[in-house]
Write a protein that holds these residues in place. Structure first.
Motif, PDB file in Angstrom:
ATOM      1  N   GLY A  16       0.759  -1.413   0.220  1.00 41.48           N
ATOM      2  CA  GLY A  16      -0.060   0.599   0.207  1.00 41.48           C
ATOM      3  C   GLY A  16       0.404   1.531   0.020  1.00 41.48           C
ATOM      4  O   GLY A  16       2.312   1.305   0.600  1.00 41.48           O
ATOM      5  N   MET A  17       0.283   2.236  -1.175  1.00 42.99           N
ATOM      6  CA  MET A  17       0.718   3.747  -0.546  1.00 42.99           C
ATOM      7  C   MET A  17       0.323   5.309   0.013  1.00 42.99           C
ATOM      8  O   MET A  17      -0.883   4.727  -0.951  1.00 42.99           O
ATOM      9  N   GLY A  18       0.490   5.158   0.899  1.00 39.48           N
ATOM     10  CA  GLY A  18       0.054   6.097   1.806  1.00 39.48           C
ATOM     11  C   GLY A  18      -1.194   5.585   2.363  1.00 39.48           C
ATOM     12  O   GLY A  18      -2.268   6.757   2.105  1.00 39.48           O
ATOM     13  N   TYR A  19      -1.871   4.530   2.765  1.00 41.72           N
ATOM     14  CA  TYR A  19      -2.552   3.302   2.976  1.00 41.72           C
ATOM     15  C   TYR A  19      -3.424   3.638   4.259  1.00 41.72           C
ATOM     16  O   TYR A  19      -2.504   3.463   5.328  1.00 41.72           O
ATOM     17  N   ASP A  20      -4.156   4.747   4.393  1.00 41.32           N
ATOM     18  CA  ASP A  20      -4.897   4.815   5.766  1.00 41.32           C
ATOM     19  C   ASP A  20      -6.294   4.781   5.548  1.00 41.32           C
ATOM     20  O   ASP A  20      -6.961   5.349   5.050  1.00 41.32           O
ATOM     21  N   GLU A  21      -6.611   3.539   6.458  1.00 42.75           N
ATOM     22  CA  GLU A  21      -8.424   3.701   6.181  1.00 42.75           C
ATOM     23  C   GLU A  21      -9.662   4.255   6.715  1.00 42.75           C
ATOM     24  O   GLU A  21     -10.400   4.142   5.676  1.00 42.75           O
ATOM     25  N   GLY A  38       0.542  11.272  -0.910  1.00 40.57           N
ATOM     26  CA  GLY A  38       0.431  10.119  -0.291  1.00 40.57           C
ATOM     27  C   GLY A  38       1.786   9.621  -1.798  1.00 40.57           C
ATOM     28  O   GLY A  38       2.676   8.158  -1.493  1.00 40.57           O
ATOM     29  N   MET A  39       0.787   9.196  -2.466  1.00 39.48           N
ATOM     30  CA  MET A  39       2.103   8.896  -3.655  1.00 39.48           C
ATOM     31  C   MET A  39       2.743   9.673  -4.416  1.00 39.48           C
ATOM     32  O   MET A  39       4.197   9.373  -3.994  1.00 39.48           O
ATOM     33  N   TYR A  40       2.896  10.986  -3.739  1.00 41.92           N
ATOM     34  CA  TYR A  40       4.552  11.499  -4.196  1.00 41.92           C
ATOM     35  C   TYR A  40       5.368  11.333  -3.359  1.00 41.92           C
ATOM     36  O   TYR A  40       6.486  10.983  -3.396  1.00 41.92           O
ATOM     37  N   ASP A  41       5.018  11.479  -1.377  1.00 38.28           N
ATOM     38  CA  ASP A  41       5.987  10.699  -0.899  1.00 38.28           C
ATOM     39  C   ASP A  41       6.563   9.478  -1.059  1.00 38.28           C
ATOM     40  O   ASP A  41       7.658   9.379  -0.733  1.00 38.28           O
ATOM     41  N   ASP A  42       5.745   8.232  -1.416  1.00 39.62           N
ATOM     42  CA  ASP A  42       6.430   7.474  -1.396  1.00 39.62           C
ATOM     43  C   ASP A  42       6.831   7.564  -3.131  1.00 39.62           C
ATOM     44  O   ASP A  42       7.376   5.972  -2.994  1.00 39.62           O
ATOM     45  N   LEU A  43       6.754   7.436  -3.548  1.00 39.63           N
ATOM     46  CA  LEU A  43       7.479   7.462  -4.929  1.00 39.63           C
ATOM     47  C   LEU A  43       9.159   8.257  -4.855  1.00 39.63           C
ATOM     48  O   LEU A  43       9.389   7.391  -5.733  1.00 39.63           O
ATOM     49  N   PHE A  86       0.146   8.805 -11.885  1.00 40.07           N
ATOM     50  CA  PHE A  86       1.308   8.744 -11.527  1.00 40.07           C
ATOM     51  C   PHE A  86       2.385   7.038 -11.416  1.00 40.07           C
ATOM     52  O   PHE A  86       2.885   6.395 -11.134  1.00 40.07           O
ATOM     53  N   GLY A  87       1.940   6.372 -12.466  1.00 40.18           N
ATOM     54  CA  GLY A  87       1.154   4.382 -13.042  1.00 40.18           C
ATOM     55  C   GLY A  87       1.467   3.889 -11.637  1.00 40.18           C
ATOM     56  O   GLY A  87       2.253   2.874 -11.469  1.00 40.18           O
ATOM     57  N   VAL A  88       0.916   4.549 -10.742  1.00 43.50           N
ATOM     58  CA  VAL A  88       0.081   3.229  -9.580  1.00 43.50           C
ATOM     59  C   VAL A  88      -0.812   2.886  -9.483  1.00 43.50           C
ATOM     60  O   VAL A  88      -2.191   3.538 -10.185  1.00 43.50           O
ATOM     61  N   ALA A  89      -1.061   1.385  -9.256  1.00 47.42           N
ATOM     62  CA  ALA A  89      -2.130   0.366  -9.905  1.00 47.42           C
ATOM     63  C   ALA A  89      -3.431   1.321  -8.994  1.00 47.42           C
ATOM     64  O   ALA A  89      -3.128   1.184  -7.385  1.00 47.42           O
ATOM     65  N   ALA A  90      -4.662   0.895  -8.899  1.00 48.57           N
ATOM     66  CA  ALA A  90      -5.757   0.951  -7.524  1.00 48.57           C
ATOM     67  C   ALA A  90      -6.327   0.169  -7.097  1.00 48.57           C
ATOM     68  O   ALA A  90      -6.566  -0.862  -8.823  1.00 48.57           O
ATOM     69  N   CYS A  91      -7.090   0.373  -6.376  1.00 48.06           N
ATOM     70  CA  CYS A  91      -8.603  -1.245  -6.118  1.00 48.06           C
ATOM     71  C   CYS A  91      -8.787  -0.308  -5.588  1.00 48.06           C
ATOM     72  O   CYS A  91      -9.597  -0.011  -5.457  1.00 48.06           O
ATOM     73  N   TYR A  92     -10.191  -0.975  -7.193  1.00 49.97           N
ATOM     74  CA  TYR A  92     -11.913  -0.756  -6.763  1.00 49.97           C
ATOM     75  C   TYR A  92     -12.456  -1.413  -5.559  1.00 49.97           C
ATOM     76  O   TYR A  92     -12.831  -2.323  -5.808  1.00 49.97           O
TER      77      TYR A  92
END
Length: 104
Positions: A16-21, A38-43, A86-92
């Motif tokens: 998970g990238m920047g993942y917070d429930e 979150g994506m910006y920081d994690d990349l 961003f090139g990040v996959a998302a879970c829908y």
């Protein structure tokens, strides 16, 4: 294989990238802002293909209609552009990706 933590040496391929429930209970616009940050920081520490994000199409936790992307095509398009950009996959998470009967 998506997993919630860094288990790359145990067979996992994405975390998970920047993942917070609780983030997904925020209003749509704020959720997108937090996800983008979150994506910006994690990349800085991992490749886009090593991570995944989450897109709640239907209600998730306590956000209610303000947090849903269902029946809001402009917000959904913005979210898709953000994740694909961003090139990040998302879970829908939701019953369907589109609310129309014709195929895309």
């Amino acid at each position: 294989l998506n997993q919630p933590d860094y288990y790359f040496f145990h067979g996992g391929s994405r975390t998970g990238m920047g993942y917070d429930e609780q983030q997904y209970s925020l209003p749509r616009r704020r959720d997108l802002d937090v996800s983008r940050a979150g994506m910006y920081d994690d990349l800085y520490v991992q490749l886009p293909t090593q991570g995944w994000m989450f897109l709640p199409i239907s209600e998730y936790h306590a956000g209610g209609p303000a947090a849903e992307f269902d029946d809001r095509p402009a917000a959904f398009d913005w979210a898709l552009a953000q994740y694909f950009g961003f090139g990040v996959a998302a879970c829908y998470r939701g019953p369907h990706l589109w609310n129309q009967t014709d195929p895309r």
